[in-house]
Design a protein around this motif. Structure first.
Motif, mmCIF file in Angstrom:
data_model
loop_
_atom_site.group_PDB
_atom_site.id
_atom_site.type_symbol
_atom_site.label_atom_id
_atom_site.label_comp_id
_atom_site.label_asym_id
_atom_site.label_seq_id
_atom_site.Cartn_x
_atom_site.Cartn_y
_atom_site.Cartn_z
ATOM 1 N N LEU A 144 0.820 -1.213 0.000
ATOM 2 C CA LEU A 144 0.000 0.000 0.000
ATOM 3 C C LEU A 144 0.853 1.262 0.000
ATOM 4 O O LEU A 144 0.513 2.256 -0.644
ATOM 5 N N GLY A 145 1.941 1.236 0.752
ATOM 6 C CA GLY A 145 2.809 2.410 0.816
ATOM 7 C C GLY A 145 3.343 2.794 -0.546
ATOM 8 O O GLY A 145 3.287 3.967 -0.952
ATOM 9 N N GLN A 166 2.085 1.906 -3.442
ATOM 10 C CA GLN A 166 0.966 2.296 -4.294
ATOM 11 C C GLN A 166 0.536 3.729 -4.020
ATOM 12 O O GLN A 166 0.224 4.485 -4.947
ATOM 13 N N ASN A 167 0.518 4.112 -2.753
ATOM 14 C CA ASN A 167 0.158 5.490 -2.408
ATOM 15 C C ASN A 167 1.152 6.478 -2.984
ATOM 16 O O ASN A 167 0.777 7.565 -3.456
ATOM 17 N N LYS A 168 2.446 6.125 -2.936
ATOM 18 C CA LYS A 168 3.466 7.003 -3.513
ATOM 19 C C LYS A 168 3.252 7.162 -5.012
ATOM 20 O O LYS A 168 3.355 8.271 -5.556
ATOM 21 N N LEU A 180 0.446 6.789 -6.677
ATOM 22 C CA LEU A 180 -0.765 7.581 -6.913
ATOM 23 C C LEU A 180 -0.523 9.054 -6.667
ATOM 24 O O LEU A 180 -1.030 9.917 -7.402
ATOM 25 N N ALA A 181 0.257 9.374 -5.618
ATOM 26 C CA ALA A 181 0.565 10.772 -5.321
ATOM 27 C C ALA A 181 1.339 11.407 -6.468
ATOM 28 O O ALA A 181 1.067 12.550 -6.869
ATOM 29 N N ASN A 222 -4.606 19.162 0.280
ATOM 30 C CA ASN A 222 -4.730 17.764 -0.126
ATOM 31 C C ASN A 222 -6.009 17.618 -0.931
ATOM 32 O O ASN A 222 -6.612 18.616 -1.342
ATOM 33 N N ARG A 242 -2.167 13.107 5.794
ATOM 34 C CA ARG A 242 -0.852 12.533 5.484
ATOM 35 C C ARG A 242 -0.289 13.061 4.160
ATOM 36 O O ARG A 242 0.680 13.774 4.150
ATOM 37 N N ASP A 243 -0.908 12.698 3.049
ATOM 38 C CA ASP A 243 -0.399 13.093 1.738
ATOM 39 C C ASP A 243 -0.881 14.493 1.383
ATOM 40 O O ASP A 243 -2.070 14.807 1.548
#
Length: 274
Positions: A63-64, A66-68, A70-71, A142, A252-253
């Protein structure tokens, strides 16, 4: 090894029976299409379930990353949208369509590594700094709305003055109206801020959306803020209570916004004031 031999000797009849059962089952499956199809179907269900669980666990571990990803993709898309908007404005005004020269905003993705929300003057730390072209007085947002403004910058990090700070002053307006005022915080509730200086003649209703006004060199127009939950009528103005779209205790992001026209606007305003 001796224990294995002892086990086989003790249960040899049972093991022989199980072997015959497996052989009989295999012969039955191979010689009858109906049984074969049922067996394959059942095997697929079992293995499919195992693969699904394994894949879900693997996705959870990733997930980490993937989040990066996506960001970064969101940052690219926001910058592309900003270029397209700049092209549109340039075509209307000067017929110039050089998106690189006319882009006004650049978005830089980042992650909050420290978050304060329980003090009277709250600050956040983001893992982006001078190396990523971050400077003081940049908007931080965000996907749900505004978060704050960069206050100080080191080589790899930036300190952000949160909207949950008594010295925070951000221009905002009603989404359906040109009337605008100033967002501030009374340090009482970390989910609610105040919109001041809204004229009494402005039509305001509970549930209205508040957005940034674009009347500064920091925030673009139209960034979400929150919804109106209370209106206090005063002699010359309305004091509006606004519930934030963001839960400031679990952010967070983020995206840091660089306004390429900021210095030009500030220089012009300085000349006007003189």
């Amino acid at each position: 090894m001796q224990q294995l031999i002892y086990f086989i000797q003790r249960y040899k009849y049972l093991l022989f029976f199980c072997l015959l059962q497996i052989i009989a089952l295999a012969l039955t499956i191979n010689s009858h299409s109906f049984h074969r199809s049922k067996f394959i179907s059942s095997a697929n269900v079992i293995t499919g379930g195992i693969y699904e669980k394994t894949n879900a666990f693997s996705n959870y571990l990733n997930l980490g990353e993937q989040n990066k990803a996506l960001a970064k993709e969101n940052t690219y898309l926001k910058n592309l949208l900003s270029q397209i908007q700049s092209i549109s404005d340039s075509v209307k005004l000067t017929a110039i369509i050089d998106s690189l020269n006319n882009q006004q905003y650049k978005y830089i993705d980042g992650v909050i590594v420290k978050n304060e929300f329980h003090k009277a003057y709250n600050y956040l730390t983001v893992n982006r700094g001078a190396k990523q072209e971050v400077t003081p007085e940049m908007a931080v947002i965000n996907d749900k709305g505004i978060i704050g403004v960069t206050d100080a910058v080191s080589n790899s990090y930036a300190r952000v003055r949160s909207i949950l700070s008594r010295n925070s002053q951000i221009n905002a307006r009603l989404q359906h109206s040109p009337y605008y005022g100033t967002l501030s915080w009374d340090a009482k509730n970390n989910q609610i801020i105040q919109l001041r200086d809204i004229p009494r003649q402005a039509v305001v209703q509970i549930g209205d959306t508040i957005i940034t006004s674009g009347r500064s060199a920091i925030f673009p127009e139209g960034i979400l803020v929150g919804t109106v939950i209370d209106i206090e009528k005063r002699a010359k103005e309305n004091l509006i209570e606004v519930k934030l779209f963001n839960d400031m205790s679990s952010i967070r992001d983020v995206y840091i916004i660089n306004n390429f026209h900021k210095q030009e606007i500030k220089d012009l305003e300085k000349q006007t004031n003189e």
